[in-house]
Structure formats: structure tokens, C-alpha cells
Scaffold this motif. Structure first.
Motif, PDB file in Angstrom:
ATOM      1  N   LEU A 202       0.881  -1.084   0.064  1.00 39.58           N
ATOM      2  CA  LEU A 202      -0.148   0.002  -0.094  1.00 39.58           C
ATOM      3  C   LEU A 202       0.974   1.141   0.032  1.00 39.58           C
ATOM      4  CD1 LEU A 202      -2.916  -1.095   2.318  1.00 39.58           C
ATOM      5  CD2 LEU A 202      -2.918  -0.801   0.104  1.00 39.58           C
ATOM      6  N   THR A 203       2.001   1.399   0.523  1.00 40.76           N
ATOM      7  CA  THR A 203       3.073   2.435   0.628  1.00 40.76           C
ATOM      8  C   THR A 203       3.791   2.467  -0.788  1.00 40.76           C
ATOM      9  OG1 THR A 203       4.352   1.292   1.745  1.00 40.76           O
ATOM     10  CG2 THR A 203       2.873   2.527   3.004  1.00 40.76           C
ATOM     11  N   ALA A 204       3.874   1.396  -1.487  1.00 39.64           N
ATOM     12  CA  ALA A 204       4.890   1.390  -2.654  1.00 39.64           C
ATOM     13  C   ALA A 204       4.237   2.648  -3.796  1.00 39.64           C
ATOM     14  CB  ALA A 204       4.613  -0.019  -3.319  1.00 39.64           C
ATOM     15  N   PRO A 205       3.315   3.147  -3.866  1.00 46.10           N
ATOM     16  CA  PRO A 205       3.044   4.339  -4.860  1.00 46.10           C
ATOM     17  C   PRO A 205       3.701   5.502  -4.255  1.00 46.10           C
ATOM     18  CG  PRO A 205       0.931   2.938  -4.607  1.00 46.10           C
ATOM     19  CD  PRO A 205       1.908   2.293  -3.554  1.00 46.10           C
ATOM     20  N   PHE A 206       4.023   5.755  -3.096  1.00 45.34           N
ATOM     21  CA  PHE A 206       4.671   6.852  -2.612  1.00 45.34           C
ATOM     22  C   PHE A 206       6.193   6.728  -3.200  1.00 45.34           C
ATOM     23  CE2 PHE A 206       1.617   6.407   0.772  1.00 45.34           C
ATOM     24  CZ  PHE A 206       1.001   7.825   0.584  1.00 45.34           C
TER      25      PHE A 206
END
Length: 105
Positions: free
Chosen positions: A89-93
């Protein structure tokens, strides 16, 4: 990592949903209509870190415990799944939007 990505030209902020929906290597800004490149290979960094961290934690738990019952094993699996999901879930950051090089004629 604390903020969303911006267009490299006009600094329009792209939302989380917009970053997830970026397909391809070259995109056009919806505000200034200029083309920029999308670098997604940074997305693997939080996933790799989470996998290494959870592997080390699991090995320590398995090595230090003399008897692991079914409840402990299920808690370890659920914890691992939660950490991996959080890292995904934090990968797009970690997606980078960079200016494209202009060709000279």
C-alpha cells in the motif's frame, strides 16, 4: 515519502489513486499537458525491506522458541501478511515522475 508525487513541470499534485492508475513509461500531465516519464522500479524498495525484516523476525522466533504451537504460527503468518500488505500500500509513494529528455532536431 511523506507527500504525493508532483508533475515535474507545473508541480500539480497527483493523488494516490492517480499514481496507481499510471500505465506505461511516458505520461501526459492533466494540467500542463507536458510529457513526463514514470519510474516505478523504486516501488520494490518497501516490499524488499518488509520481506527481509519479516524473514529475520520469523527466524529469530523459530530459533528462540523451543515449542511453537499452532496459535503462534498463525499469528506469525497474519503478521507477515499484514506487513507485506502495508508495504504494498505504501509502494505508490515511491513512484518517481521525472522530466523527459527532449530530442534535438
Amino acid at each position: 515519502m511523506s507527500r504525493m508525487q508532483q508533475c515535474p513541470y507545473c508541480h500539480t499534485i497527483y493523488r494516490y489513486r492517480d499514481i496507481i492508475g499510471l500505465k506505461g513509461k511516458v505520461q501526459t500531465c492533466y494540467h500542463c499537458q507536458k510529457k513526463f516519464a514514470v519510474r516505478k522500479w523504486y516501488r520494490c524498495i518497501p516490499v524488499i525491506i518488509a520481506c527481509i525484516l519479516m524473514t529475520v523476525v520469523n527466524l529469530v522466533v523459530f530459533h528462540t522458541s523451543k515449542d511453537i504451537n499452532q496459535g503462534t504460527f498463525i499469528v506469525l503468518i497474519l503478521t507477515d501478511a499484514a506487513v507485506i500488505l502495508l508495504s504494498l500500500l505504501t509502494a505508490p509513494f515511491f513512484t518517481r515522475l521525472v522530466k523527459t529528455a527532449r530530442r534535438q532536431k
